[in-house]
Design a protein around this motif. Structure first.
Motif, mmCIF file in Angstrom:
data_model
loop_
_atom_site.group_PDB
_atom_site.id
_atom_site.type_symbol
_atom_site.label_atom_id
_atom_site.label_comp_id
_atom_site.label_asym_id
_atom_site.label_seq_id
_atom_site.Cartn_x
_atom_site.Cartn_y
_atom_site.Cartn_z
ATOM 1 N N THR A 28 40.517 46.045 25.686
ATOM 2 C CA THR A 28 39.996 46.377 24.319
ATOM 3 C C THR A 28 39.902 48.006 24.145
ATOM 4 O O THR A 28 40.261 48.492 23.132
ATOM 5 C CB THR A 28 38.577 45.920 24.237
ATOM 6 O OG1 THR A 28 37.868 45.807 25.420
ATOM 7 C CG2 THR A 28 38.901 44.366 23.922
ATOM 8 N N GLN A 29 39.390 48.618 25.193
ATOM 9 C CA GLN A 29 39.141 50.268 25.036
ATOM 10 C C GLN A 29 40.746 50.822 25.047
ATOM 11 O O GLN A 29 40.882 51.718 24.552
ATOM 12 C CB GLN A 29 38.564 50.672 26.392
ATOM 13 C CG GLN A 29 37.087 50.518 26.273
ATOM 14 C CD GLN A 29 36.709 51.232 25.168
ATOM 15 O OE1 GLN A 29 36.732 52.471 25.002
ATOM 16 N NE2 GLN A 29 36.181 50.291 24.344
ATOM 17 N N GLY A 30 41.699 50.412 25.880
ATOM 18 C CA GLY A 30 43.127 50.683 25.532
ATOM 19 C C GLY A 30 43.703 50.625 24.113
ATOM 20 O O GLY A 30 44.283 51.360 23.671
ATOM 21 N N LEU A 31 43.415 49.476 23.666
ATOM 22 C CA LEU A 31 43.696 49.209 22.161
ATOM 23 C C LEU A 31 42.983 50.103 21.362
ATOM 24 O O LEU A 31 43.454 50.579 20.366
ATOM 25 C CB LEU A 31 43.279 47.516 21.968
ATOM 26 C CG LEU A 31 43.672 47.378 20.378
ATOM 27 C CD1 LEU A 31 45.165 47.398 20.295
ATOM 28 C CD2 LEU A 31 43.251 45.634 20.111
ATOM 29 N N TYR A 32 41.773 50.434 21.564
ATOM 30 C CA TYR A 32 41.011 51.280 20.603
ATOM 31 C C TYR A 32 41.448 52.729 20.555
ATOM 32 O O TYR A 32 41.903 53.310 19.512
ATOM 33 C CB TYR A 32 39.556 51.243 21.024
ATOM 34 C CG TYR A 32 38.482 52.002 20.055
ATOM 35 C CD1 TYR A 32 38.097 51.555 18.738
ATOM 36 C CD2 TYR A 32 38.086 53.178 20.482
ATOM 37 C CE1 TYR A 32 37.185 52.257 18.005
ATOM 38 C CE2 TYR A 32 37.405 53.924 19.560
ATOM 39 C CZ TYR A 32 36.874 53.596 18.263
ATOM 40 O OH TYR A 32 36.128 54.201 17.590
ATOM 41 N N GLN A 33 41.774 53.135 22.026
ATOM 42 C CA GLN A 33 42.383 54.467 22.014
ATOM 43 C C GLN A 33 43.653 54.374 21.417
ATOM 44 O O GLN A 33 44.220 55.669 20.969
ATOM 45 C CB GLN A 33 42.348 54.842 23.524
ATOM 46 C CG GLN A 33 42.704 56.249 23.793
ATOM 47 C CD GLN A 33 41.591 57.151 23.070
ATOM 48 O OE1 GLN A 33 40.678 57.188 22.725
ATOM 49 N NE2 GLN A 33 42.257 58.467 22.547
ATOM 50 N N PHE A 34 44.586 53.371 21.473
ATOM 51 C CA PHE A 34 45.919 53.348 20.999
ATOM 52 C C PHE A 34 45.804 53.624 19.533
ATOM 53 O O PHE A 34 46.743 54.656 18.877
ATOM 54 C CB PHE A 34 46.501 51.938 21.268
ATOM 55 C CG PHE A 34 48.113 51.958 20.857
ATOM 56 C CD1 PHE A 34 48.983 52.812 21.507
ATOM 57 C CD2 PHE A 34 48.290 51.269 19.746
ATOM 58 C CE1 PHE A 34 50.432 52.437 21.335
ATOM 59 C CE2 PHE A 34 49.703 51.141 19.209
ATOM 60 C CZ PHE A 34 50.804 51.955 20.287
ATOM 61 N N SER A 35 44.703 53.458 18.789
ATOM 62 C CA SER A 35 44.858 53.623 17.283
ATOM 63 C C SER A 35 44.317 55.018 17.309
ATOM 64 O O SER A 35 45.017 55.767 16.259
ATOM 65 C CB SER A 35 43.410 53.159 16.732
ATOM 66 O OG SER A 35 42.261 53.383 17.379
ATOM 67 N N TRP A 36 43.703 55.631 17.918
ATOM 68 C CA TRP A 36 43.607 57.143 18.062
ATOM 69 C C TRP A 36 44.970 57.900 18.536
ATOM 70 O O TRP A 36 45.337 58.913 17.568
ATOM 71 C CB TRP A 36 42.708 57.589 19.040
ATOM 72 C CG TRP A 36 41.182 57.519 18.613
ATOM 73 C CD1 TRP A 36 40.374 56.510 18.734
ATOM 74 C CD2 TRP A 36 40.338 58.457 17.676
ATOM 75 N NE1 TRP A 36 39.042 56.816 18.177
ATOM 76 C CE2 TRP A 36 39.356 58.165 17.609
ATOM 77 C CE3 TRP A 36 40.875 60.067 17.435
ATOM 78 C CZ2 TRP A 36 38.343 58.916 16.725
ATOM 79 C CZ3 TRP A 36 39.832 60.656 16.491
ATOM 80 C CH2 TRP A 36 38.629 60.112 16.270
ATOM 81 N N ALA A 37 45.670 57.678 19.154
ATOM 82 C CA ALA A 37 47.022 58.124 19.625
ATOM 83 C C ALA A 37 47.953 57.949 18.589
ATOM 84 O O ALA A 37 48.594 58.952 18.290
ATOM 85 C CB ALA A 37 47.296 57.650 21.106
ATOM 86 N N VAL A 38 48.203 56.832 17.965
ATOM 87 C CA VAL A 38 49.143 56.523 17.155
ATOM 88 C C VAL A 38 48.859 57.271 15.936
ATOM 89 O O VAL A 38 49.675 58.117 15.193
ATOM 90 C CB VAL A 38 49.149 54.973 16.714
ATOM 91 C CG1 VAL A 38 49.992 54.961 15.436
ATOM 92 C CG2 VAL A 38 49.731 54.270 18.043
ATOM 93 N N GLY A 39 47.466 57.237 15.518
ATOM 94 C CA GLY A 39 47.219 58.331 14.297
ATOM 95 C C GLY A 39 47.211 59.609 14.335
ATOM 96 O O GLY A 39 47.730 60.272 13.553
#
Length: 427
Positions: A367-378
């Motif tokens: 879940t933390q990887g998924l949440y940070q992925f939104s930051w990285a993609v954005g």
């Protein structure tokens, strides 16, 4: 108990009034966060300048190489999440700083575009690893009741560190010229090593597990759906953060005709407000329920985007030529950055708290990887998105971001943790 025998209320300390969490015993954690932020502020904005002015490469080739490197590092968020489940967040944060140190050290040996792409893979991988594990690390070193105040405090600390690093870099460039970039790169690598040492020495305690909701009433699918909603609700905030680094400088100079220093001034205003007010606003003024803080933050952010768009609209009353000369323009921009900063104070800590508490597995690796992925993609998508929208019309990027924030307002009430007492109430 009578008034005469009632215990005297303890006077509020300055830390209480400022909304600070209990800082005693957290010196290493605070120092590690501050040093890491100084390292980010010192060199991350100057990578393009180093490879163009010092290494003599064209801006187009450097920009393309940087984008490729950052894009290749996107999957690291999920790898860091799996690694965190195996070894814990502390080691991942330490290794992330070591990876960033290696990446910046290798800047000194990068000569070709593929070298630049490779070093940016390392640097961005370190950044993605760090932020994947950092929120969970906070739950391991702080008490549950102080989580949001710690998220506010570390956010404020990060702003201070970024500003200090950027000021140090600006001072070195002013005094010693672009030749000082090589020394700054070496110093930057050392800061990441120091941050890694601080985090490695941290005493940590895994958080106490909360009572899990009844599996018969709230199943894993519900948790997953709720967390995906949080990731989607976080995206407008990610894009809003990119506004500061991507959009404001181009908008103020090319559309409004202001000097290049205008963007720096607005950044300083944002840094001062967020650094000085985050903990107090979070402790005393922000809604206690994080989902309500998110809704309030996005509502204020919508107003901020409208204020940013206002000076660029044709026919603004009192707008003479050149447009940068109008006091109305500066008034709108100062109002906009103030609203933006208040919204940031409400949104940042609340979204971070939800990211580790919304579901029973929220602080876990996936879940933390998924949440940070939104930051990285954005952050990777924002430059292309905002520049394309700005070319289509000066108000368009602000309007699109405002619409996204309004969607966040409407979606925020659904970010509610499952009722852990529902079974008890049904008996």
């Amino acid at each position: 108990m009578s008034a005469a025998t009632a215990p005297a209320r303890r006077p509020r300390s300055a830390a209480d009034r400022l909304g600070l969490p209990a800082l005693r015993g957290h010196g290493l954690f605070i120092t590690g966060n501050l040093i890491d932020s100084v390292g980010n502020g010192m060199l991350l904005p100057l990578g393009l300048l180093y490879f163009t002015d010092v290494q003599g490469l064209s801006p187009a080739r450097v920009g393309a190489a940087m984008t490729v490197g950052q894009a290749l590092a996107l999957p690291v968020t999920f790898l860091a999440g799996r690694l965190m489940d195996r070894v814990g967040p502390q080691r991942v944060v330490v290794w992330a700083n070591l990876l960033s140190a290696a990446g910046f050290a290798l800047f000194l040996f990068a000569r070709d575009p593929w070298h630049i792409a490779a070093v940016y893979v390392l640097v961005q991988a370190g950044i993605n690893m760090y932020f994947t594990a950092q929120r969970t690390l906070i739950t391991h070193v702080t008490r549950a009741g102080e989580r949001r105040s710690w998220f506010a405090f570390t956010g404020s600390l990060r702003n201070v560190g970024l500003a200090a690093g950027a000021a140090a870099a600006a001072g070195a460039l002013t005094v010693f010229g672009n030749g000082s970039l090589r020394w700054m790169i070496a110093l930057d690598a050392v800061t990441y090593l120091l941050a890694a040492a601080c985090f490695a020495a941290l005493p940590t305690t895994p958080p106490e597990p909360g009572a899990a909701p009844p599996s018969a009433l709230v199943n894993r699918t519900d948790h997953t759906r709720r967390y995906f909603l949080l990731v989607a609700v976080n995206l407008p905030y990610v894009l809003a953060q990119a506004v500061l680094s991507v959009l404001i400088a181009v908008y103020t100079t090319r559309v409004l005709g202001l000097p290049a220093s205008a963007a720096s001034m607005l950044f300083v205003v944002n840094t001062v407000i967020v650094s000085a007010c985050s903990t107090a606003v979070t402790a005393h003024l922000a809604p206690k329920a994080p989902r309500r803080a998110v809704a309030a933050g996005y509502l204020i952010m919508t107003a901020g985007m409208a204020a940013f768009a206002l000076p660029g609209l044709p026919g603004l009353p009192g707008l003479p030529a050149p447009p940068g000369a109008a006091p109305a323009v500066w008034a709108a921009l100062i109002a906009a950055i103030t609203l933006f900063s208040v919204a940031e104070i409400l949104l940042g800590p609340a979204l971070s708290e939800l990211s580790v508490s919304l579901t029973p597995q929220a602080a876990g690796g996936f879940t933390q990887g998924l949440y940070q992925f939104s930051w990285a993609v954005g952050m990777v998508a924002a430059p292309a998105l905002f520049t394309l929208l700005l070319e289509a019309g000066p108000a368009l990027p602000w309007g699109v971001e405002a619409a996204a924030c309004l969607i966040g307002v409407l979606a925020a009430p659904a970010l509610k943790a499952p009722n852990r007492h529902r079974r008890r109430n049904l008996r």
